[in-house]
Design a protein around this motif. Structure first.
Motif, PDB file in Angstrom:
ATOM      1  N   ALA A 187       0.805  -1.229   0.000  1.00  0.00           N
ATOM      2  CA  ALA A 187       0.000   0.000   0.000  1.00  0.00           C
ATOM      3  C   ALA A 187       0.833   1.271   0.000  1.00  0.00           C
ATOM      4  N   ALA A 188       2.163   1.167  -0.044  1.00  0.00           N
ATOM      5  CA  ALA A 188       3.065   2.322  -0.124  1.00  0.00           C
ATOM      6  C   ALA A 188       2.936   3.267   1.074  1.00  0.00           C
ATOM      7  N   HIS A 189       2.367   2.773   2.192  1.00  0.00           N
ATOM      8  CA  HIS A 189       2.085   3.644   3.340  1.00  0.00           C
ATOM      9  C   HIS A 189       1.262   4.855   2.897  1.00  0.00           C
ATOM     10  N   ALA A 191      -2.521   6.265   0.558  1.00  0.00           N
ATOM     11  CA  ALA A 191      -3.968   6.436   0.692  1.00  0.00           C
ATOM     12  C   ALA A 191      -4.741   5.129   0.587  1.00  0.00           C
ATOM     13  N   ALA A 192      -4.123   4.082   0.036  1.00  0.00           N
ATOM     14  CA  ALA A 192      -4.805   2.792  -0.099  1.00  0.00           C
ATOM     15  C   ALA A 192      -4.634   1.901   1.115  1.00  0.00           C
ATOM     16  N   SER A 193      -3.974   2.369   2.151  1.00  0.00           N
ATOM     17  CA  SER A 193      -3.608   1.512   3.281  1.00  0.00           C
ATOM     18  C   SER A 193      -4.803   0.849   3.946  1.00  0.00           C
ATOM     19  N   VAL A 194      -5.939   1.499   3.970  1.00  0.00           N
ATOM     20  CA  VAL A 194      -7.143   0.933   4.601  1.00  0.00           C
ATOM     21  C   VAL A 194      -8.122   0.426   3.551  1.00  0.00           C
ATOM     22  N   VAL A 195      -8.464   1.273   2.580  1.00  0.00           N
ATOM     23  CA  VAL A 195      -9.527   0.905   1.638  1.00  0.00           C
ATOM     24  C   VAL A 195      -9.086  -0.156   0.628  1.00  0.00           C
ATOM     25  N   GLY A 196      -7.805  -0.233   0.324  1.00  0.00           N
ATOM     26  CA  GLY A 196      -7.332  -1.254  -0.612  1.00  0.00           C
ATOM     27  C   GLY A 196      -7.569  -2.665  -0.091  1.00  0.00           C
ATOM     28  N   PRO A 197      -7.033  -2.996   1.090  1.00  0.00           N
ATOM     29  CA  PRO A 197      -7.299  -4.323   1.653  1.00  0.00           C
ATOM     30  C   PRO A 197      -8.790  -4.584   1.861  1.00  0.00           C
ATOM     31  N   GLY A 224       5.693   0.516  -2.376  1.00  0.00           N
ATOM     32  CA  GLY A 224       4.751   0.864  -3.419  1.00  0.00           C
ATOM     33  C   GLY A 224       5.251   0.604  -4.829  1.00  0.00           C
ATOM     34  N   SER A 225       4.565   1.177  -5.803  1.00  0.00           N
ATOM     35  CA  SER A 225       4.792   0.841  -7.210  1.00  0.00           C
ATOM     36  C   SER A 225       6.125   1.313  -7.755  1.00  0.00           C
ATOM     37  N   GLY A 243       0.781 -10.341  -6.545  1.00  0.00           N
ATOM     38  CA  GLY A 243       0.841  -9.189  -5.650  1.00  0.00           C
ATOM     39  C   GLY A 243       0.576  -7.924  -6.423  1.00  0.00           C
ATOM     40  N   VAL A 244       0.081  -6.887  -5.735  1.00  0.00           N
ATOM     41  CA  VAL A 244      -0.137  -5.589  -6.363  1.00  0.00           C
ATOM     42  C   VAL A 244       0.513  -4.506  -5.525  1.00  0.00           C
ATOM     43  N   ALA A 245       1.024  -3.492  -6.212  1.00  0.00           N
ATOM     44  CA  ALA A 245       1.650  -2.358  -5.537  1.00  0.00           C
ATOM     45  C   ALA A 245       0.984  -1.077  -6.016  1.00  0.00           C
ATOM     46  N   TYR A 246       0.518  -0.273  -5.064  1.00  0.00           N
ATOM     47  CA  TYR A 246      -0.090   1.012  -5.380  1.00  0.00           C
ATOM     48  C   TYR A 246       0.933   2.126  -5.216  1.00  0.00           C
TER      49      TYR A 246
END
Length: 454
Positions: A187-189, A191-197, A224-225, A243-246
């Protein structure tokens, strides 16, 4: 004077280039310009405001809220949420504009401000120029009950999660389309840290999360990406399906297959395009990509009976081409992927969900990507040259023509001037890395000698 807006809003070093004062003034100008265009249609305007996790976003979001409220805008502050979440909520709530405080994949000291118009669409160049022209102009401030309001609207984040889960359910025709998949998320620490999972679990996946403990300072820090080494190791160690990286604001994603091999935006677009063609949702069987997409993608799409339209580099230009032609899929090699049936901008979380739906059919991500070859691609930046003459200098153009003639259909050449720096980017694709590198080096020498600054 240089244009304030770049290809993705206004961006720079926080508290030096991007100051609280600038944030207030930009927000006031944006509200006034959009009101003059009639977007507010005589009612009290409403704005959706969000940010990524970098520490400077705290004071900048307060400054933006203050500017908007001082111009009579009702501000719904959703807090930390990916850029595509702000775009979605701007549309779904009927807001008149959206504002995101983020510098995307840039390092933590940077930050930026970008706007969405009604419907969640990015502003075109003309509106951005009008906003910039309004900076510093005297205006009549509202008073009394005409001033705007600011309220916490963090509860709206769940609407975005529900939306992307519903989108992948529609895409796949299944209630739990990622059931049985084991995924790793970086989640790259950000904005996706909560909503992504939350979104991936909501679609049925088993999820292991890494780099999802933002402290305001660690966004994109070896995560992250742009830093995918740790994700590659983790995917293999856990035996995950992929795996995915934002990036920091999660408007794009890249992936890693079960072997630890990288999966870039071209491969992601290719597998989604083929899936959408098979389901009948790829409008006119056409994919919109940029001039930087690999020739291998073009070849794979031709084999699949899919046309490719090329846009200029930048997801905003991909979006423009998609909207002009009504196309339903487009994106960039960097991982910005736009599925216009479900989103008005690049959305990394949605992209990862759609990828998962394709993989859950029993065919691995690697097997999907094997159909989308990538030719060796060499890119070189030539600095301190006159980029304005890259398309007119006869020696440069003669060299480009000669390389294109030699490569024929087995390669590609692209020379592109930077939009912000005195440099020219040279890209060569060929059947082998040796051939691509030789031609790239030769062209770089011609550019360096022919376009040298005095």
């Amino acid at each position: 004077m240089a244009r304030l807006f770049g290809t993705d809003g206004v961006r720079g070093l926080a508290n030096r280039d991007i100051t609280a004062e600038l944030a207030v003034d930009l927000s006031v100008s944006a509200a006034r310009v959009l009101a003059q265009r009639g977007d507010f249609a005589g009612h009290r305007p409403r704005a959706i405001l969000g940010r990524d996790t970098r520490v400077s976003g705290q004071f900048l979001s307060h400054a933006v809220a203050a500017g908007l409220a001082s111009a009579g805008v009702e501000v719904l502050d959703v807090g930390v949420l990916p850029t595509p979440g702000i775009s979605f909520l701007t549309a779904s709530t009927g807001a008149d504009l959206g504002v995101v405080i983020s510098a995307s994949h840039n390092p933590m000291p940077d930050n930026g401000i970008k706007f969405f118009a009604r419907g969640g669409h990015k502003l075109d160049d003309g509106i951005e120029d009008a906003i910039e022209a309004e900076l510093g102009v005297q205006w009549s401030r509202p008073t009394g009950e005409a001033v705007g309001t600011i309220r916490d609207a963090s509860d709206l984040a769940q609407q975005y999660v529900d939306h992307v889960v519903a989108a992948v359910q529609d895409f796949s025709g299944k209630d739990r389309p990622l059931e049985g998949l084991s995924l790793v998320i970086d989640a790259a620490h950000g904005a996706a840290s909560v909503v992504g999972p939350a979104a991936l679990r909501g679609a049925g996946a088993q999820v292991h999360v890494m780099h999802a403990s933002p402290d305001g300072l660690n966004i994109n820090d070896n995560a992250g990406s742009t830093h995918m080494e740790a994700l590659r190791v983790e995917v293999v160690a856990r035996g995950a399906d992929f795996g995915v990286a934002y990036d920091g604001d999660a408007d794009r994603c890249l992936a890693v297959d079960h072997t630890g091999a990288m999966v870039n935006g071209d491969e992601i677009m290719g597998l989604l395009a083929i899936a959408m063609k098979e389901s009948g949702t790829l409008y006119h069987d056409t994919l919109v990509a940029t001039v930087m997409s690999n020739l291998g993608l073009h070849r794979a799409m031709t084999r699949a009976g899919i046309s490719v339209i090329e846009a200029a580099v930048g997801d905003r230009y991909v979006l423009e081409a998609m909207r002009e032609g009504g196309y339903t899929l487009g994106g960039e090699q960097s991982g910005h992927v736009i599925a216009s049936q479900y989103a008005t901008t690049g959305d990394g979380i949605l992209t990862s969900l759609l990828m998962g739906a394709c993989v859950s059919d029993g065919v691995s991500l690697r097997e999907h990507c094997d159909a989308i070859e990538s030719l060796p691609q060499v890119m070189t930046n030539i600095k301190d040259v006159d980029r304005a003459r890259v398309y007119s200098d006869p020696r440069v153009q003669a060299a480009v023509t000669a390389v294109r003639k030699e490569l024929g259909d087995a390669g590609r050449v692209l020379l592109r001037p930077s939009g912000t720096e005195p440099l020219v980017r040279v890209m060569v694709e060929a059947e082998t890395d040796e051939i691509a590198r030789r031609h790239a080096d030769d062209l770089a020498a011609v550019v360096r000698n022919s376009l040298a600054l005095p």
